[in-house]
Design an enzyme around this catalytic site. Structure first.
Site: not given
Length: 553
Positions: A43, A47, A150, A312, A401
């Site tokens: 999404t 990563r 992130s 974050d 989230s």
């Protein structure tokens, strides 16, 4: 179960070896025949970890070349905005991207201050550039890349693409980019054009952009900073070692706010962090364990903040801490934010709906109904909110989230990606205008609408079972009751846009659950909520697991 050290300060043995992580980026060559070492966009981009062959120099070279070819196929001829966060792998990954972009003659704009760029600042830059262009094509339009995993641990790297609409790329774009990148990996990078970094910097294709000034100076168009300043709201902002570190100081100074940057330290090991629920270092501003230091400072340490916030590493998420409640549950703050914004933005289109992901709290449904606004429920992923934020049909989009964004006072787009800085400032605006903390306002909402119990748990599932979950249809679910209530809906497509949710959502009058496969682990996630309390929630969770297990084998 949380480890005993969750919420405690990281120790030397918890820290990464930065040299080893960066060395593996160059030294480890991924095996494209291994599914775990191929390019895969979730999404929020690709990563992985350099040490296990999932985020390495070859990945970034291949992905960047694929992005070059994708933008050429789409007729995108404007500059590409490039930003990075503070993770150890972000510097080398940005350098690799620059070498490929320059070799392909792409005009690239990097941070003018040679610093870090929050995801919302890059989205803002793309939209500001593109709104000055006329016509419907992509000629002259900009796009962007953010190098960030992130909130993931310090060992991780991430690389995500934002097309000219400024938000996360959709599945068609990421599918094409990932497919082409994997072809390049399989070909041993034949087809990747690349020049040395020094030559790239002298090529004339790399320019600069003052992301910080452009973003910070424009904030009065989207949040009521005058009210915050006049009310004297005392703000404590914790960048959590991430890309927002310079932004918060500039916001306080530029707009005359009573704002303290709680921790200005940047360390790619994140040695100053408290450990997350599983004993890992993770910059998750929605986690009470990761935010333990700030929570303690506000609630126990007597820090003089009316509102404290965390972000974050790329500042696309927000955490809101108040003296009366500590860290707010993200769902609670989303409900309060929606209730406040739609009552205090008179120029927003009267027909604009309320956007939420289908795993967000049903408290939002009840708030939206009380506002007389349509609820637009979409699958997980902020990309689904982009069209509404652009055309004004969806002036707010939020995820459970702790990711959200909304439009300017005049209803025009601000960002089309999550903006943790904006939502953190909104908490202070709510405090200033209403005279009550966001947490106190949530308690008022529960008096009006009920107090839901909400939780997420993980259940074991192998690759075949996860695939089966992703292919479910409503007809595959024979159950008619859930936790003593009749089932009112069985959803495999989101009501708001008809898009596949990649899983299942089941609702009753007072409860619901949603099950989705994890993209990175051998588990599936069960989100559940009940307005009948914690015991009923536990029953919903147990029956949800049994139901899902029965249909995926």
């Amino acid at each position: 179960m949380a480890e005993n050290r969750a919420g405690t300060r990281a120790l030397p043995q918890d820290l990464i070896d930065v040299d080893a992580v960066r060395g593996a980026y160059f030294d480890v060559k991924p095996d494209p025949s291994d599914p775990d070492q191929r390019v895969a966009f979730g999404t929020s981009g690709h990563r992985g970890k350099s040490v296990n062959g999932s985020f390495n120099e070859d990945h970034i070279a291949a992905i960047t070349q694929a992005i070059v070819e994708y933008r050429a196929g789409q007729g995108i001829t404007g500059p590409l905005f490039l930003g990075k966060d503070t993770h150890a792998l972000s510097d080398p990954a940005q350098d690799t991207a620059l070498e490929v972009l320059a070799a392909n003659g792409v005009r690239v704009l990097v941070d003018a201050r040679t610093g870090w760029t929050p995801t919302p600042a890059l989205s803002h830059a793309i939209l500001v550039h593109n709104r000055a262009l006329s016509g419907t094509g992509n000629a002259g339009r900009a796009d962007g890349i953010v190098v960030t995993p992130s909130h993931n641990p310090p060992s991780d790297g991430g690389f995500k693409y934002n097309p000219p609409h400024g938000g996360p790329a959709d599945s068609d774009a990421t599918g094409w980019i990932a497919g082409r990148a994997n072809e390049l990996l399989e070909a041993g990078l034949q087809g990747v054009r690349r020049i040395p970094l020094g030559q790239a910097r002298l090529s004339g294709t790399i320019g600069s952009y003052d992301y910080l000034a452009a973003y910070v100076d424009d904030l009065p168009s989207v949040v009521n900073l005058d009210a915050i300043r006049s009310a004297g709201v005392r703000i404590g902002a914790d960048p959590m070692g991430g890309a927002s570190v310079d932004y918060w100081g500039a916001i306080g100074e530029r707009h005359g706010l009573d704002l303290t940057v709680v921790n200005p330290e940047v360390d790619p090991r994140w040695a100053f962090m408290t450990l997350d629920w599983d004993g890992k270092i993770r910059m998750d501003c929605s986690s009470p364990a990761a935010m333990a230091g700030l929570i303690s400072a506000v609630r126990d340490g007597g820090a003089a903040y009316d509102i404290a916030t965390g972000n974050d590493a790329d500042a696309d998420r927000h955490g809101i801490v108040t003296p009366d409640a500590g860290l707010m549950n993200p769902n609670h703050f989303l409900a309060v934010a929606i209730d406040y914004l739609y009552r205090n933005r008179p120029l927003w289109p009267s027909g604009a709906g309320v956007g939420k992901t289908l795993v967000s709290s049903s408290m939002i449904d009840r708030v939206a109904a009380s506002l007389g606004r349509e609820l637009v429920e979409v699958p997980v992923g902020f990309k689904w909110f982009v069209p509404g934020l652009l055309d004004g049909s969806g002036v707010f989009g939020g995820e459970e989230s702790a990711g959200a964004s909304f439009v300017r006072f005049d209803g025009t787009p601000w960002t089309t990606d999550k903006d943790g800085i904006l939502l953190a400032l909104l908490a202070s605006e709510i405090q200033a205008v209403t005279g009550r903390s966001p947490s106190a306002r949530y308690e008022e909402l529960t008096t009006q609408f009920g107090s839901p119990a909400y939780a997420r748990i993980d259940a074991a599932a192998n690759r075949a079972q996860k695939a089966a979950l992703g292919r479910l249809s409503a007809a595959d679910v024979p159950a008619t009751e859930l936790a003593g209530e009749s089932i009112t809906a069985k959803l495999t497509e989101a009501p708001g846009n008809g898009a596949a949710i990649g899983g299942l959502k089941v609702t009753t009058e007072s409860a619901w659950f949603a099950a989705r496969p994890s993209g990175t682990e051998d588990v599936y996630k069960i989100y559940a909520e009940s307005f009948k309390g914690a015991e009923h929630l536990a029953l919903v969770q147990a029956e949800a697991k049994a139901l899902v297990d029965s249909v995926i084998g």
